[in-house]
Motif scaffolding. Structure first.
Motif, PDB file in Angstrom:
ATOM      1  N   LYS A   9       0.838  -1.207   0.000  1.00  0.00           N
ATOM      2  CA  LYS A   9       0.000   0.000   0.000  1.00  0.00           C
ATOM      3  C   LYS A   9       0.881   1.269   0.000  1.00  0.00           C
ATOM      4  CE  LYS A   9      -3.962  -2.254   2.256  1.00  0.00           C
ATOM      5  NZ  LYS A   9      -4.931  -2.172   3.389  1.00  0.00           N
ATOM      6  N   TYR A  49     -12.330  -2.191  -3.574  1.00  0.00           N
ATOM      7  CA  TYR A  49     -12.846  -2.252  -2.199  1.00  0.00           C
ATOM      8  C   TYR A  49     -14.379  -2.223  -2.150  1.00  0.00           C
ATOM      9  CZ  TYR A  49      -8.266  -1.818   0.103  1.00  0.00           C
ATOM     10  OH  TYR A  49      -6.994  -2.040   0.582  1.00  0.00           O
ATOM     11  N   GLU A  51     -16.671  -4.317  -1.680  1.00  0.00           N
ATOM     12  CA  GLU A  51     -17.347  -5.026  -0.586  1.00  0.00           C
ATOM     13  C   GLU A  51     -17.464  -4.158   0.673  1.00  0.00           C
ATOM     14  OE1 GLU A  51     -15.163  -8.196   1.498  1.00  0.00           O
ATOM     15  OE2 GLU A  51     -13.346  -7.610   0.449  1.00  0.00           O
ATOM     16  N   HIS A  52     -16.675  -3.084   0.754  1.00  0.00           N
ATOM     17  CA  HIS A  52     -16.697  -2.233   1.953  1.00  0.00           C
ATOM     18  C   HIS A  52     -17.451  -0.914   1.732  1.00  0.00           C
ATOM     19  CE1 HIS A  52     -13.948  -4.998   3.787  1.00  0.00           C
ATOM     20  NE2 HIS A  52     -13.022  -4.786   2.881  1.00  0.00           N
ATOM     21  N   ARG A  55     -19.330   0.639   4.559  1.00  0.00           N
ATOM     22  CA  ARG A  55     -18.636   0.789   5.847  1.00  0.00           C
ATOM     23  C   ARG A  55     -18.287   2.261   6.062  1.00  0.00           C
ATOM     24  NH1 ARG A  55     -16.147  -4.386   6.565  1.00  0.00           N
ATOM     25  NH2 ARG A  55     -15.486  -3.808   8.660  1.00  0.00           N
ATOM     26  N   PHE A  57     -15.675   3.658   7.063  1.00  0.00           N
ATOM     27  CA  PHE A  57     -14.307   4.049   6.708  1.00  0.00           C
ATOM     28  C   PHE A  57     -14.051   4.001   5.209  1.00  0.00           C
ATOM     29  CE2 PHE A  57     -14.329  -0.482   7.889  1.00  0.00           C
ATOM     30  CZ  PHE A  57     -13.788  -1.062   6.755  1.00  0.00           C
ATOM     31  N   LEU A  61     -10.639   4.965   3.181  1.00  0.00           N
ATOM     32  CA  LEU A  61      -9.918   3.847   2.578  1.00  0.00           C
ATOM     33  C   LEU A  61      -9.572   4.153   1.118  1.00  0.00           C
ATOM     34  CD1 LEU A  61      -8.950   0.892   2.892  1.00  0.00           C
ATOM     35  CD2 LEU A  61     -11.295   0.157   2.394  1.00  0.00           C
ATOM     36  N   ARG A  85      -1.951 -14.546   3.465  1.00  0.00           N
ATOM     37  CA  ARG A  85      -2.769 -13.904   4.510  1.00  0.00           C
ATOM     38  C   ARG A  85      -2.117 -14.136   5.886  1.00  0.00           C
ATOM     39  NH1 ARG A  85      -6.924 -10.231   3.533  1.00  0.00           N
ATOM     40  NH2 ARG A  85      -7.807 -10.893   5.513  1.00  0.00           N
ATOM     41  N   THR A  91      -5.725  -7.886  10.160  1.00  0.00           N
ATOM     42  CA  THR A  91      -6.004  -6.590   9.536  1.00  0.00           C
ATOM     43  C   THR A  91      -5.503  -5.435  10.401  1.00  0.00           C
ATOM     44  OG1 THR A  91      -7.961  -7.536   8.499  1.00  0.00           O
ATOM     45  CG2 THR A  91      -7.859  -5.132   8.618  1.00  0.00           C
ATOM     46  N   ARG A 102       2.266  -7.144   8.962  1.00  0.00           N
ATOM     47  CA  ARG A 102       1.558  -6.076   9.683  1.00  0.00           C
ATOM     48  C   ARG A 102       1.996  -6.000  11.141  1.00  0.00           C
ATOM     49  NH1 ARG A 102      -4.284  -7.515   6.933  1.00  0.00           N
ATOM     50  NH2 ARG A 102      -4.216  -6.028   5.210  1.00  0.00           N
ATOM     51  N   VAL A 109      -4.836   0.398  11.852  1.00  0.00           N
ATOM     52  CA  VAL A 109      -5.602  -0.336  10.839  1.00  0.00           C
ATOM     53  C   VAL A 109      -5.703   0.442   9.527  1.00  0.00           C
ATOM     54  CG1 VAL A 109      -7.903   0.479  11.557  1.00  0.00           C
ATOM     55  CG2 VAL A 109      -7.664  -1.783  10.508  1.00  0.00           C
ATOM     56  N   ASN A 112      -1.994  -0.210   7.125  1.00  0.00           N
ATOM     57  CA  ASN A 112      -1.525  -1.550   7.486  1.00  0.00           C
ATOM     58  C   ASN A 112      -0.662  -2.211   6.411  1.00  0.00           C
ATOM     59  OD1 ASN A 112      -3.543  -2.167   5.701  1.00  0.00           O
ATOM     60  ND2 ASN A 112      -4.793  -3.349   7.136  1.00  0.00           N
TER      61      ASN A 112
HETATM   62  P1  DAT Z   1      -7.922  -6.991   4.991  1.00  0.00           P
HETATM   63  O1  DAT Z   1      -7.113  -5.886   4.345  1.00  0.00           O
HETATM   64  O2  DAT Z   1      -7.158  -7.654   6.100  1.00  0.00           O
HETATM   65  O3  DAT Z   1      -8.486  -7.959   3.991  1.00  0.00           O
HETATM   66  P2  DAT Z   1     -10.604  -5.883   5.184  1.00  0.00           P
HETATM   67  O4  DAT Z   1     -10.865  -6.464   3.838  1.00  0.00           O
HETATM   68  O5  DAT Z   1     -11.583  -6.203   6.264  1.00  0.00           O
HETATM   69  O6  DAT Z   1      -9.161  -6.292   5.718  1.00  0.00           O
HETATM   70  O7  DAT Z   1     -10.529  -4.296   5.088  1.00  0.00           O
HETATM   71  C1  DAT Z   1      -9.872  -3.688   3.992  1.00  0.00           C
HETATM   72  C2  DAT Z   1      -9.057  -2.529   4.513  1.00  0.00           C
HETATM   73  O8  DAT Z   1      -9.924  -1.550   5.061  1.00  0.00           O
HETATM   74  C3  DAT Z   1      -8.084  -2.893   5.633  1.00  0.00           C
HETATM   75  O9  DAT Z   1      -6.865  -3.412   5.160  1.00  0.00           O
HETATM   76  C4  DAT Z   1      -7.917  -1.584   6.325  1.00  0.00           C
HETATM   77  C5  DAT Z   1      -9.285  -0.921   6.179  1.00  0.00           C
HETATM   78  N1  DAT Z   1     -10.097  -1.148   7.378  1.00  0.00           N
HETATM   79  C6  DAT Z   1     -10.670  -2.311   7.763  1.00  0.00           C
HETATM   80  N2  DAT Z   1     -11.355  -2.167   8.898  1.00  0.00           N
HETATM   81  C7  DAT Z   1     -11.214  -0.861   9.255  1.00  0.00           C
HETATM   82  C8  DAT Z   1     -11.679  -0.068  10.327  1.00  0.00           C
HETATM   83  N3  DAT Z   1     -12.433  -0.582  11.297  1.00  0.00           N
HETATM   84  N4  DAT Z   1     -11.312   1.246  10.357  1.00  0.00           N
HETATM   85  C9  DAT Z   1     -10.545   1.771   9.380  1.00  0.00           C
HETATM   86  N5  DAT Z   1     -10.083   1.088   8.333  1.00  0.00           N
HETATM   87  C10 DAT Z   1     -10.407  -0.212   8.270  1.00  0.00           C
END
Ligand code: DAT
Ligand code: MG
Length: 148
Positions: A9, A49, A51-52, A55, A57, A61, A85, A91, A102, A109, A112
């Motif tokens: 990253k 990203y 799938e997030h 969320r 954040f 992100l 992994r 994470t 990490r 987080v 990371n």
């Molecule tokens: P990973 O990168 O371990 O697959 P993830 O797919 O759940 O984790 O999340 C993608 C990224 O989003 C992660 O590397 C960092 C960020 N992230 C995850 N949870 C977070 C949180 N609670 N607050 C801020 N950033 C977060």
């Protein structure tokens, strides 16, 4: 042989960790099948990203992952998706074990250091998002007889 998508990253690139990270996967015995330094577009970040999206954040992100160059890679080897992994660690770097990437190099987080695909489906999807077929190199490495 299984393939996965890994990416140093923007924080890892700025902190001179590309070599350290590549070294770990090379030393483990995995084979590099593709790599490039690139700046991720907003569109690619939102897709990668996806799938997030809901969320809280998500905006941060996307801003972070597009904030500077990343080092995108495809690595190949037996069980490389799960093993990578495990080598990355949890994470949240605060929870990641020492000895993991990490755990050794991250603090928060939000920064990371490394991304890695979490399943065969996401590996295929992410490799396709980041690499053209002509950017994936198929070759034999002489050390494979000493690894497998
Ligand atoms: P990973 O990168 O371990 O697959 P993830 O797919 O759940 O984790 O999340 C993608 C990224 O989003 C992660 O590397 C960092 C960020 N992230 C995850 N949870 C977070 C949180 N609670 N607050 C801020 N950033 C977060
Ligand atoms: Mg993930």
């Amino acid at each position: 042989m299984e393939k996965t998508f890994l990416m140093v990253k923007p924080d890892g690139v700025q902190r001179n960790l590309i070599g350290e990270i590549v070294k770990r996967f090379e030393a483990k015995g995995f084979k590099l099948a593709g790599a490039k330094l690139m700046v991720i577009s907003d569109e690619l970040a939102q897709n990668h990203y996806g799938e997030h999206k809901e969320r809280p954040f998500f905006g941060e992100l996307v801003d972070f992952i597009t904030s500077g160059p990343v080092f995108a890679m495809v690595w190949e080897g037996q069980n490389v998706i799960q093993t990578a992994r495990d080598m990355m660690g949890k994470t949240n770097p605060q929870e990641a074990a020492s000895g993991t990437i990490r755990g050794d190099f991250g603090m928060t987080v939000g920064k990371n250091v490394i991304h890695g695909s979490d399943s065969p489906e996401s590996a295929e999807r992410e490799i396709g998002l980041f690499f053209g077929e002509d950017e994936i190199v198929s070759y034999t490495k002489q050390d494979s007889a000493w690894i497998y």
